[in-house]
Every structure is written in structure tokens, then in C-alpha cells.
Design a protein around this motif. Structure first.
Motif, PDB file in Angstrom:
ATOM      1  N   ALA A   1      -4.784   3.230  -2.157  1.00  0.00           N
ATOM      2  CA  ALA A   1      -3.810   3.984  -1.376  1.00  0.00           C
ATOM      3  C   ALA A   1      -2.715   3.038  -0.915  1.00  0.00           C
ATOM      4  N   ASP A   2      -1.473   3.566  -0.855  1.00  0.00           N
ATOM      5  CA  ASP A   2      -0.374   2.788  -0.287  1.00  0.00           C
ATOM      6  C   ASP A   2      -0.595   2.603   1.209  1.00  0.00           C
ATOM      7  N   HIS A   3       0.006   1.566   1.730  1.00  0.00           N
ATOM      8  CA  HIS A   3      -0.072   1.273   3.160  1.00  0.00           C
ATOM      9  C   HIS A   3       1.285   0.784   3.590  1.00  0.00           C
ATOM     10  N   GLU A   4       1.620   0.993   4.879  1.00  0.00           N
ATOM     11  CA  GLU A   4       2.980   0.675   5.309  1.00  0.00           C
ATOM     12  C   GLU A   4       3.350  -0.787   5.068  1.00  0.00           C
ATOM     13  N   GLN A   5       2.357  -1.684   5.077  1.00  0.00           N
ATOM     14  CA  GLN A   5       2.659  -3.094   4.862  1.00  0.00           C
ATOM     15  C   GLN A   5       2.191  -3.606   3.505  1.00  0.00           C
ATOM     16  N   GLY A   6       1.582  -2.757   2.742  1.00  0.00           N
ATOM     17  CA  GLY A   6       1.068  -3.210   1.443  1.00  0.00           C
ATOM     18  C   GLY A   6       0.289  -2.106   0.771  1.00  0.00           C
ATOM     19  N   PHE A   7      -1.032  -2.276   0.696  1.00  0.00           N
ATOM     20  CA  PHE A   7      -1.876  -1.262   0.075  1.00  0.00           C
ATOM     21  C   PHE A   7      -3.290  -1.422   0.602  1.00  0.00           C
TER      22      PHE A   7
END
Length: 1005
Positions: free
Chosen positions: A254-260
Motif C-alpha cells: 500500500a502507498d503511504h504518505e511518506q513512502g509505502f
């Protein structure tokens, strides 16, 4: 859909992991409903992430909530109220939990990382209450809406909610297949949408309908800017996680605001349990790979150490290695009666490191310095898997050096971690192939890490890829028995494939012949897409006289004892095994004084004597020493014929019958007592499948020498010649044959045999094994007699070189041979003619002017010419020197012809070197210069010429520049699209070669 998350059917309360799963579903559903509501109001909703997780769903609700406030429709009012309520509930978190776990997402991450719950069940009850409250808020927003279903173009059912005529279509986020299975958007990764499935047998689906993809694209965030480094990191993390994950689980990205992030199930060390985890990753400053620990962003390497339970791994590897050391000492005591004494630190031999073809030799270094170099390669991520071969004679200490290096490193790491200090050192996983013939490398590695209870073969590969562990394979060529020679890289290739151009593998092998076969195997594998590999060879050197004296002084051996040894035996002491044997014999009162027979014979006599004591019935010896020694010789011959270092119980019985010249039944109890020999290890409780092996490789070499020399002494040269073809002989076997049978018998046998090796049609050597043994025998005879026994040497391969430096009056022809390294006589007046012979390296030991005696040399074959004060690599320099000092060069160009442009000469040099090194790639810095300063061959013509070479290869379509993942300075992999030999041939078979050479020559295409 929500009922799919209910545990009531299982008759138990919902676990905290299930609670977070249903929470994720509720937030996902509400966020997608909110997006659809904004769109229905005629506005463009905030774009949905392509692979959102819990954190991104809550962030999206905050953004879309503001948009709902600006929409004047009834649906926007209803759904907006639900969004506000849900976010208020979410933000309350867990007031009664410890401060660091009060935030809901932080608690979720804590649980996903395997963290324990605080005492009590308040958090679980609060989560259940939150889940119910969110469900109530979403349900309330839909109370006055009606569900409407429309059929899509492909027969799918597309739902809408309708408030007083205001329609909100959930397509393409939510739809139902004709089968009745609901599909809710999950992610859109790698050009393929994925949906959660409800109401069917599957829990996820990736429909290939173009209509779905087209409808989703305008509603999702644009693909991230193509960041090759990040893409590599994402793929590497998934591959690494599979090394620790439960076999039945699939890591979810899953994508994440700072990376994944990845959600996955870690396999636990005991039983079949799993530990659900959710881990976050990013690229930090300078593209440093990082993992989000509870204390903040940490190096990715710390994450892998945490997964592996690093301190436990170090401790258990140290325990296993100490156990192996004790076993080696016990075997020496049982086999030879050696007494374990304290002598300070282990004395290691030095090594000389070179390229796989023997060129580019570096100054001798200690084994510890070799290990330091391996550490540097691990840290650098050079874009090529570094394979280091540890080569050396039997008894030179390869096993002890590798075992000691692994144990010392495990102790250092364990000590640092127990003291609470960080340790960035890699661990070494030592695996020994002895006793594991026909096992795969995966099986051997799994066996080696079984004691850790934390690792498997896949986990070890993950650690090796990331520079945290190095595989040390002792006796690599024994893994597949004889198969190892025909496909020398076969057992290593699956590992190289999964390392993917990263990490370091260290292997020891039995012989120079094996290295030649390995090199040929790599050439074939390169044509089939072998991963990026760089090979080097670390040749272990004998102890110096000072080393020998220091060792004997530590042992307490009187210096005058050395005076009783022959010169040959004094040289044998350069092998640590023989130095140890000599010390034990000297200090053991039962051995008495050193007798007139050789040190090797004394060693075998003692070995046979101790084994003889096991073959007794009462006071009666079932076999005498001569018969038992002959038995071992037959066993060694059987092993050689099978290209293995083990024999089964039937072969041992057959050897005994040959030795006593009678059936075993003629000697009562002998058949029952044979399994008592210490070399026999049962593969199972069934002794019929037991396997026999010698306790040390030197015993095999010496007994094989006894078998071969006996045929010569008994007047059976044809049987001796048959053994020449069976398997490659190492130095100890060759020396033993010459010493036992005498130089004259050996020369007669090999002189008669040599012509049989040549194929009459193509004049090529038919048996490389036999030719290699011929070369070794010729070299041994020359060394022992100090002269050339005959005028001609035919069809021999001198894999370990031919040293004529001490010879006088040489007048010989070398015909149809291959010579790895030729050392010319130091005194003048010699004549050496080469005919149809390839020589790779020449060292001039006398004055350069003496080269007038060298005839028939081809300078194009030479990779090195070492003059007394100069080492030459470039072909034009080698040719000029040979001609200047009077050698006859048969492939010389006319002196009056102009040399090709420097760019052409340089390209030939670069490509020839790559062909010898069996490499198809070079790692470059951003300025296109070699990243590894050890590549002196690439610096021979200066940086500008090299840069031109790289540019023209790419322009002509013969190579490509590939970016690969590496922290710090950007690196490029120059990868050839065909073999270096094909480019050199320029025969029109490869598109682009003519263009390449024309451009270098400045000729119009």
C-alpha cells in the motif's frame, strides 16, 4: 459486506487484528462513498490513492470532508455528517492506553510489528465500540437513501444510492459481478486494479476489463514520478519479506504518505504460528533505505536484523561453529591420535587475490584482510554479486580459515549486541559440503541454519542480498559429485539468480581443473542470461619458513627435529596440516623418532594403524596393515571413477575383497566389523545406505596416489593411463605418484599416452581431465629431477603453470599444449619452441635479452608479460617487448604497418579482458568511469579513451546503460547485449559490430 468480518460464526470474540481489518474496511467504504458523493454534486473529488492504507484513508476523509461541506446537495450533507462523526471517533483513540499507544494508528502499527497489548482488554473493547459506532454513523447517513442497481456493459451490476432524486453512483469503486460477488476497490498497482471480494470463494480479484481501468484512472492519483530507485526498493522489500513470511501468506502493498507499507504474516520460529505485521518504508536522504521503527526512521538493515532476531542468530551460529570445531579436533584425535593443545590464536596462511583468469594479481594479504575486503564489497553494493573462490592445496588450511572467520565474526557480533552496542558487521554462514554429496545448495543451507530456528534458505538469501550475511561454502564442487564438473555453475546458479547482482559468496574448491571447468560453465551460462557476477580467486599460499618456525616454537617442537627431514618434507611443512602432523609425531613418545620414510608415508601409516585396531575380533586382526592400506587405495580409486569423495558400503566391501584377494566370508566377522571404520557415517538407521569418506582430503589424495603408482610399479601402465582420464588429480596425488613410482616410469607412461589425446580431425585435446593430469605430472617430474626428461611435451594442460626457472640446458618443444603461466629459465643458452600451444602468462626470470630462445609464441594469447622490472598488459606493449628481446612471434604484424588507432587497441584490450573474466557488465559512476578502483585494466588507456569505448558500445546498440538501486552516488550498469567474443569477431553475425569498429577507426559506415 461488513458481516464478512464478523467472528460470530466461529463462536468467539473478534481479535484486535480482526478489529483493525473491519475498521480499515469501514473507512475505505466511507471514503469511496464520499468521493462518489462529491462527484455526483458536479465537482471533482480529491483523488484517491493508488494503494492506500489506514493512514491514507483517514487523511482522505479529512480532505474530502471539506469538499462535502461546499456541496449543496442532500447526499453531501448526509455523508459529510457521517465523515465528521467518524473522524471525531477516530481521533479519540484509546484514552486509557499508555501514552505512546493512545493514537489509534500507532497502536495498529505496534500490534502489526509484533508488539504486545497492555495488560487488560480495554483497548479491544474500545476498538469494538469504535467499529460499531462508525458502522452506525455510515448506516445513519444511508437511512433515507434507496439502493438502485443498473446493469453495466459487461453484465456487471452497478449500485447507486438515491436521496429524493439525487443519485450517487458508486461505480467504478463498487460493483457486483453476475455471480453475485461484490467488488470493492482495493488498489491500482502495477497497471492492474485490485478489488476486495465479498460473497464468493475468493477474497480478492484483479479484473482485466478495460472499462474498469478507464473509469478508475481519472479518479485516482497520478502515478508517482518514475523513481527507479524507489521502484527497486519496493520490489526488494517484497522479495525480502518472502524470506520471513508464512508460506501461505502474500505481502500486501500500500502507498503511504511518506513512502509505502506492507501488511504481511511473519512465520514464527516455533510451530506453525504467524505474526501479522504492518511495516512502513521510505527513501531517506541520499536515497538511503529506511524503515519506520517505534523510535522513528531507522536503516532498512536494522529492520532485517530485527526480523531475523540478530543477537539470537549470532549466538546460535557461534554455538554451531564451536561445535563443528570440536568435531574437527575429535576427528583428528580419533583418526591420528592428535592431542588438543592450547597454542594461542590460529595461524592463518596468506592469500593472493587475482581475477578468475589469474591476471591482475594483488600483493599477498592475510586472510583477515581478505575478510575486510569482503566487508567492503558488502557495504558498497557494487551491482554485481561478488564470488570469491578460495583455492589451495589439500592441507593448506582452507577449512580452518573459513571456519575460524565465521566463528570469530559471530563472536564479535554477539559480544557487541550483548553489551548493548550496535554492530554493523555481517555474519558469515559457513556450510560444509563434506558428507552431503548430491544435496542441493538449498538443502545444505537449510540444514546449516536449522539450529537458529529463525532462518530458512529464503531468509538467508534476503540477508545476503542486503549485505548482512555472506555464504561461505567449503568444498563447493562436492555438492553435486561428478555433475559439478560438467555443469560447474549449476548448483550455484539458483542462488546467483535470487541474489540479483548483490551480495558476496565465498566458496572453496578442490582444484585448478575445477576452476577451468567453472569458467567454461559461466561462459555458457552468460549466453543464457546469468545474473551480474564478478569472480575473483584467492589463492592460499604455503607458510613461509618463518611461519613454520614460529608454529613449531609455539608447539614446543625442538628446532633440531627439522634436521631429520628431507628437503621435500621440509617443504611439506608449508602446509599447516603437515606441520601439525610433524609436531604431533615429534612430541608423541609413542611415535619415536622420525624414520627414513617420508612424512606423508608416516602420516598414512599412523592413520592405517589406528583403523587396523578397529578391525579385530578379540586379539585377532581381521586385516593386516598392508591389506587395509590397499583397501583404502581401492576405495579412493572407486571415488575417483565416480568423481565423488564418498563411497557406499558395498564399494567398501568390494575394496576389502580386492585387497585380501578373497571373499569377505573367508574371514569371519570382517564384514560385520567394516562399518566400525571411523570414516563410515550412516545416512540413516539402515547401515546399507551408509557412506564412507576419508576424514581429510589429503588422505584421499595420498591413497589415490598409492593406487595409481601401484599400477606402474606392477607393470600395468594401461590401467594407470585409464586412471588419468577418470578425475583431475591434485598436487598431493601427483607428487605422491612421482615419489612412489619414480620419474622414469611416469615419463614413459605419459609419453606413450599423450598422442592418444589428440583428435586427428581437428587436432584438439579430447580429454581435458587427462591432459590436465599430464601437465601436472610433467611439472612434478621436472621439479623433482631438475631437467626435461624428453625433447617433446605433447597435449598437456598446465593448469598450475610450468616453472623452468631453475632448469639449465633446456632444448624442448611444447606441442598442442595449454600453459596457464610459463616461467622461463634464469640461465642462458636455452631453446623453447611452442607449436600449436597457448600460453596465457610469461614471466622472465633471467635477463630479458634471453628471449631469443623463445620461438613460436603468439602475443595475442598473452594476458601478461612480466619482465624483471616491468609488467605488461597491453597487446601492443607485449608485442613490442617480445620483438625487442628477440623472441619469435608468429602472429606479429609487419613492423612497417601502421598500428590501428588507440581507440581500437583499447577496445580490443577491454573486450578481451571482459571475455577472460567471463563478465558481461561493468559498474560505472555517473561520469561513466569504473566504480571499482580495482579494475586496473579499464584504466590502462586513460579515462577519455574508456569513456569513448562506453559511448560507442551504447551508440552501436551493443550495450545498454542500466540504473540500479544503490544508496549515495548514482551508479550505472554497463551491460553488453552480446558476448565480448562476438564483438571482437566482427564477423557480421551480430548487428552493430561493424558500426562499432568503423566508428572507432573513424571510417564512414
Amino acid at each position: 459486506m461488513e458481516t464478512s468480518y464478523s467472528p460470530l460464526s466461529a463462536g468467539r470474540p473478534r481479535s484486535i487484528h480482526e478489529g483493525f481489518s473491519v475498521l480499515d474496511f469501514e473507512l475505505r467504504f466511507l471514503a469511496l462513498l464520499a468521493a462518489a458523493t462529491v462527484r455526483a454534486a458536479g465537482r471533482a473529488p480529491a483523488l484517491v490513492g493508488r494503494s492506500p492504507g489506514l493512514g491514507e484513508w483517514t487523511a482522505y476523509l479529512r480532505r474530502v470532508g471539506q469538499q462535502l461541506d461546499e456541496c449543496p446537495t442532500v447526499p453531501a450533507s448526509r455523508v459529510g455528517r457521517a465523515v465528521t462523526t467518524v473522524l471525531d471517533l477516530y481521533d479519540q483513540g484509546f484514552p486509557g492506553a499508555p501514552r505512546e499507544l493512545r493514537d489509534l494508528k500507532r497502536l495498529r502499527d505496534h500490534i502489526s510489528h509484533g508488539g504486545p497489548l497492555p495488560s487488560g482488554k480495554n483497548e479491544l473493547a474500545t476498538l469494538d465500540h469504535l467499529v460499531r459506532a462508525i458502522a452506525d454513523a455510515v448506516t445513519e447517513s444511508l437511512d433515507e437513501a434507496q439502493l438502485s442497481i443498473e446493469e453495466g456493459e459487461l453484465g456487471d451490476q452497478r449500485p447507486s444510492f438515491v436521496w429524493n432524486g439525487d443519485r450517487v453512483s458508486l461505480w467504478p469503486f463498487l460493483f457486483m459481478k453476475p455471480s453475485g460477488v461484490w467488488h470493492l476497490f482495493s488498489k491500482f498497482a502495477r497497471a492492474q486494479p485490485s478489488f476486495l471480494c465479498f460473497g464468493g470463494g475468493s477474497v480478492s480479484s484483479s479484473p482485466s476489463d478495460e472499462a474498469i481501468r478507464a473509469a478508475l484512472h481519472p479518479l485516482l492519483k497520478a502515478r508517482k514520478v518514475d523513481n527507479g530507485t524507489l521502484v527497486h526498493f519496493i520490489k526488494d522489500v517484497e522479495q525480502d519479506l518472502r524470506g520471513f513470511a508464512d508460506d501461505d501468506s502474500e505481502p500486501v502493498y500500500a502507498d503511504h504518505e511518506q513512502g509505502f507499507e506492507y501488511y504481511w504474516d511473519k512465520a514464527t520460529g516455533e510451530g506453525t504460528g504467524t505474526q501479522p505485521r504492518r511495516d512502513y518504508f521510505r527513501l531517506g536522504p541520499d536515497n538511503a533505505r529506511q524503515w519506520h521503527a517505534e523510535t522513528g526512521w531507522s536503516p532498512y538493515s536494522d529492520y532485517l536484523r530485527s526480523l531475523a532476531n540478530w543477537q539470537v542468530i549470532a549466538t546460535r551460529l557461534r554455538q554451531k561453529l564451536e561445535q563443528m570445531e570440536r568435531k574437527v579436533v575429535a576427528e583428528e584425535n580419533d583418526t591420528l591420535g592428535w592431542v588438543s593443545r592450547e597454542h594461542g590464536t590460529t595461524r592463518m596462511s596468506k592469500v593472493v587475490v587475482s581475477d578468475i583468469d589469474g591476471s591482475q594479481s594483488e600483493p599477498a594479504r592475510t586472510f583477515a584482510e581478505l575478510i575486510d575486503g569482503i566487508d567492503q564489497d558488502l557495504q558498497a553494493n557494487r551491482g554485481q554479486t561478488q564470488v570469491v573462490f578460495i583455492n589451495g592445496e589439500a592441507g593448506i588450511g582452507k577449512t580452518r580459515a573459513m571456519l575460524d572467520a565465521a566463528k570469530t565474526r559471530a563472536q564479535e557480533v554477539e559480544r557487541a549486541l550483548l553489551a548493548g552496542e550496535p554492530s554493523s558487521q555481517a555474519l558469515f554462514l559457513y556450510v560444509r559440503s563434506t558428507g552431503q554429496v548430491l544435496d542441493s545448495l538449498r538443502t545444505v543451507v537449510d540444514s546449516a541454519v536449522a539450529s537458529t530456528r529463525n532462518l530458512t534458505d529464503k531468509g538467508v538469501k534476503a540477508l545476503c542480498r542486503n549485505g548482512l550475511m555472506t555464504l561461505l561454502i567449503d568444498g563447493f564442487d562436492e555438492l553435486l559429485g561428478g555433475v559439478g564438473y560438467s555443469d560447474a555453475i549449476g548448483s550455484l546458479r539458483p542462488w546467483l539468480d535470487e541474489l540479483g547482482g548483490r551480495g558476496v559468496v565465498v566458496v572453496s574448491a578442490r582444484s585448478s581443473y575445477y576452476m577451468g571447468q567453472y569458467r567454461s560453465s559461466v561462459e555458457r551460462a552468460n549466453e543464457q542470461g546469468l545474473p551480474f557476477v564478478r569472480h575473483r580467486v584467492a589463492a592460499v599460499q604455503r607458510w613461509s619458513p618463518k611461519d613454520i618456525e614460529a608454529f613449531l616454537d609455539e608447539y614446543g617442537v625442538p628446532r633440531e627435529s627439522l634436521g631429520q627431514l628431507s628437503e621435500h618434507d621440509r617443504q611439506l611443512l608449508g602446509l599447516p596440516f603437515f606441520a601439525h602432523a610433524f609436531a604431533e609425531m615429534t612430541l608423541n613418545p609413542d611415535d619415536g623418532v622420525i624414520m627414513s620414510n617420508t612424512l606423508a608415508d608416516r602420516l598414512l601409516d599412523k592413520y592405517v594403524a589406528r583403523e587396523e585396531g578397529k578391525l579385530t575380533q578379540g586379539d585377532t586382526a581381521l586385516m593386516n596393515r598392508a591389506e587395509l592400506r590397499r583397501t583404502f587405495e581401492y576405495v579412493a580409486e572407486f571415488m575417483a571413477s565416480h568423481e565423488e569423495r564418498e563411497a557406499d558400503i558395498n564399494e567398501l566391501q568390494d575394496a576389502a575383497e580386492y585387497a585380501i584377494n578373497s571373499e569377505l566370508s573367508s574371514r569371519r566377522h570382517l564384514k560385520q566389523r567394516l562399518p566400525m571404520l571411523c570414516g563410515l557415517a550412516a545416512a540413516s538407521d539402515d547401515t546399507s545406505v551408509s557412506r564412507f569418506r576419508f576424514q581429510h582430503e589429503l588422505f584421499f589424495d595420498q591413497f589415490l596416489a598409492g593406487a595409481a603408482s601401484r599400477y606402474l610399479l606392477d607393470g600395468h601402465p594401461s590401467l594407470f593411463q585409464g586412471m588419468l582420464r577418470q578425475s583431475p588429480w591434485r598436487a598431493a596425488t601427483v607428487t605422491g605418484i612421482v615419489a612412489a613410482a619414480g620419474g622414469a616410469r611416469v615419463v614413459q607412461a605419459i609419453t606413450d599416452f599423450a598422442p592418444q589425446l589428440q583428435n586427428a580431425e581437428n587436432q584438439q585435446i579430447e580429454s581435458t581431465v587427462a591432459a590436465t593430469n599430464l601437465g601436472a605430472l610433467w611439472a612434478a617430474v621436472i621439479k623433482s629431477t631438475g631437467r626435461f626428461p624428453g625433447p617433446d611435451v605433447l597435449n598437456a594442460v598446465f593448469a598450475d603453470g610450468l616453472d623452468l626457472s631453475q632448469m639449465q640446458g633446456v632444448n624442448t618443444r611444447i606441442i598442442g599444449c595449454e600453459v596457464d603461466g610459463l616461467v622461463l629459465p634464469a640461465s642462458g643458452g636455452w631453446s623453447l619452441t611452442l607449436k600449436n600451444t597457448v600460453v596465457k602468462k610469461i614471466r622472465v626470470s633471467g635477463a630479458p635479452s634471453d628471449l631469443a630462445g623463445l620461438r613460436g609464441v603468439r602475443h595475442s594469447d598473452l594476458v601478461e608479460l612480466l619482465l624483471p622490472n616491468e609488467l605488461l598488459y597491453r597487446k601492443e606493449h607485449i608485442l613490442e617487448a617480445l620483438q625487442r628481446y628477440g623472441a619469435e612471434v608468429i602472429d606479429a604484424v609487419d613492423r612497417h604497418d601502421d598500428l590501428p588507432p588507440t581507440e581500437v587497441l583499447a577496445a580490443r584490450h577491454y573486450l578481451t579482458t571482459m571475455a577472460r573474466r567471463v563478465e558481461k557488465s561493468v559498474i560505472l559512476r555517473s561520469d561513466h568511469q569504473p566504480e571499482d578502483n580495482r579494475l586496473k585494466w579499464a584504466q590502462e588507456y586513460g579515462p577519455d579513451i574508456w569513456k569513448t569505448f562506453v559511448s560507442e558500445l551504447v551508440t552501436s546498440g551493443l550495450a545498454g546503460n542500466e540504473n540500479f538501486s544503490a544508496s549515495g552516488e548514482r551508479k550505472i550498469r554497463l551491460r553488453l547485449k552480446c558476448s565480448p567474443a562476438a564483438i571482437l569477431a566482427n564477423d557480421g553475425m551480430r548487428v552493430g559490430t561493424q558500426k562499432f569498429w568503423n566508428r572507432l577507426e573513424g571510417t564512414p559506415n
